[in-house]
Scaffold this active site. Structure first.
Site, mmCIF file in Angstrom:
data_model
loop_
_atom_site.group_PDB
_atom_site.id
_atom_site.type_symbol
_atom_site.label_atom_id
_atom_site.label_comp_id
_atom_site.label_asym_id
_atom_site.label_seq_id
_atom_site.Cartn_x
_atom_site.Cartn_y
_atom_site.Cartn_z
ATOM 1 N N ALA A 45 0.688 -1.265 0.156
ATOM 2 C CA ALA A 45 0.032 -0.082 0.053
ATOM 3 C C ALA A 45 0.862 0.993 0.107
ATOM 4 C CB ALA A 45 -1.023 0.077 1.277
ATOM 5 N N GLY A 46 1.899 1.053 -0.769
ATOM 6 C CA GLY A 46 2.557 2.423 -0.978
ATOM 7 C C GLY A 46 1.966 3.220 -2.271
ATOM 8 N N ALA A 47 2.850 4.245 -2.670
ATOM 9 C CA ALA A 47 2.368 5.007 -3.767
ATOM 10 C C ALA A 47 1.720 4.235 -4.705
ATOM 11 C CB ALA A 47 3.417 5.938 -4.147
ATOM 12 N N GLY A 57 1.253 0.888 -5.268
ATOM 13 C CA GLY A 57 0.114 -0.089 -4.909
ATOM 14 C C GLY A 57 -1.013 0.601 -4.640
ATOM 15 N N ASN A 59 11.115 -1.257 -8.927
ATOM 16 C CA ASN A 59 12.096 -0.639 -9.870
ATOM 17 C C ASN A 59 13.320 -1.618 -9.754
ATOM 18 O OD1 ASN A 59 11.028 1.748 -10.412
ATOM 19 N ND2 ASN A 59 11.275 2.670 -8.495
ATOM 20 N N LYS A 110 14.454 1.372 -17.912
ATOM 21 C CA LYS A 110 13.638 2.052 -16.732
ATOM 22 C C LYS A 110 14.751 2.447 -15.421
ATOM 23 C CE LYS A 110 10.762 4.100 -13.929
ATOM 24 N NZ LYS A 110 9.969 3.228 -12.952
ATOM 25 N N ASN A 114 12.600 16.889 -9.914
ATOM 26 C CA ASN A 114 12.925 16.362 -11.302
ATOM 27 C C ASN A 114 13.362 17.442 -12.123
ATOM 28 O OD1 ASN A 114 12.523 13.922 -10.034
ATOM 29 N ND2 ASN A 114 11.140 13.251 -11.595
#
Length: 299
Positions: free
Chosen positions: A8-10, A12, A103, A182, A200
């Site tokens: 339930a991170g960003a 997920g 990642n 990636k 960024n």
């Protein structure tokens, strides 16, 4: 489809919200019972790019092993949590398809050792940020690339039927190459943003940061001869422009005092380059700087 999203991170939370929006039956597997209870009561809320708010009902649980058989399991935890999950995943039915959303390259061979018959990998370019246990903010539209490494793609192909322009899905052929490309983008952008404490877009507007970014890219193209054709430098700058206001995951981890993914993203690229006879001195310096920052606890 019945889909379980583990994590339930960003990534997920955002993925679960769009799957639920596509009328899929979504279960979100989380680590803490408090979060599971809160999600079951308040639902999963997404703060949209246009400023609107969307809420979707999901079932939240901490008990992965007790769930009924699913049509798809999406593994959206960070690499560091995978080691504790592999045993639980291996115990699940072998016919249940797995989609990994990490990642880097470190998990590629590990995941393929699992007994499941259908395994795919995903590379995401969207921007997302966790606001709290039940809320995620969608910060930037980006393609969700999927490549099947083993088995059939029929279940995974159903994800492309979502046809949501805010959560575009694209299928590619080579999962390892997809993850490598990636990782290259992440190697060029993430360590710099984390060490320089920049968003960024500032990598383009700060002339010294821009020179560093160019230098890393030049080192990578010398180590990997075809890279300049598959990832031109213009693609790197375009990504920085598209995600200008984003805080990279590595910078977010630093600000929170958490261990970043520097080892799993940059480490394998350094090793691959070394195999080709290239040290990548600038990237290697940033790698060690980031590890030193983490060891010192500096934010």
């Amino acid at each position: 489809m019945n889909v379980v999203v583990i994590g339930a991170g960003a990534v997920g939370q955002l993925t679960a919200s769009y799957l639920a929006e596509a009328a899929m039956h979504v279960t979100l597997a989380v680590r803490r019972r408090e979060q599971a209870s809160q999600l079951n009561i308040e639902h999963l809320t997404r703060l949209n790019i246009d400023g609107t708010t969307t809420a979707h009902q999901v079932i939240a649980t901490t008990e992965l092993a007790t769930l009924p058989q699913q049509d798809l399991i999406v593994v959206a935890v960070k690499y560091g949590q995978l080691q504790n999950l592999y045993g639980q995943i291996a115990a699940l039915p072998s016919e249940v398809p797995l989609l990994f959303m990490q990642n880097g390259l470190a998990h590629f061979d590990e995941a393929l050792r699992l007994p499941q018959q259908n395994i795919a990998f995903c590379s995401v370019a969207f921007g997302a940020q966790v606001i709290n246990d039940t809320t995620v903010q969608h910060r930037g539209v980006g393609t969700c690339k999927i490549a099947v490494a083993r088995g059939h793609n029929s279940v995974f192909k159903k994800l492309s039927q979502m046809e949501n322009p805010l959560f575009p899905v694209e299928f590619v052929q080579n999962p390892e190459q997809m993850l490598f490309e990636k990782a290259v983008f992440n190697c060029i952008i993430n360590p710099l943003t984390a060490i320089l404490l920049m968003k960024n877009g500032e990598l383009l507007t700060n002339k010294h940061a821009f020179i560093l970014m160019q230098t890393i890219y030049q080192e990578l193209t010398q180590a990997f001869v075809n890279l300049q054709y598959t990832i031109p430098f213009s693609a790197v700058t375009a990504l920085c422009e598209k995600t200008a206001a984003n805080t990279s995951s590595m910078l977010a981890d630093r600000k929170l005092g958490k261990k970043s993914e520097i080892d799993t993203i940059v480490g394998p690229i350094l090793q691959k380059a070394l195999t080709n006879g290239h040290i990548l001195p600038t990237l290697r310096t940033l790698y060690n700087q980031m590890l030193a920052i983490e060891e010192s606890g500096e934010r």
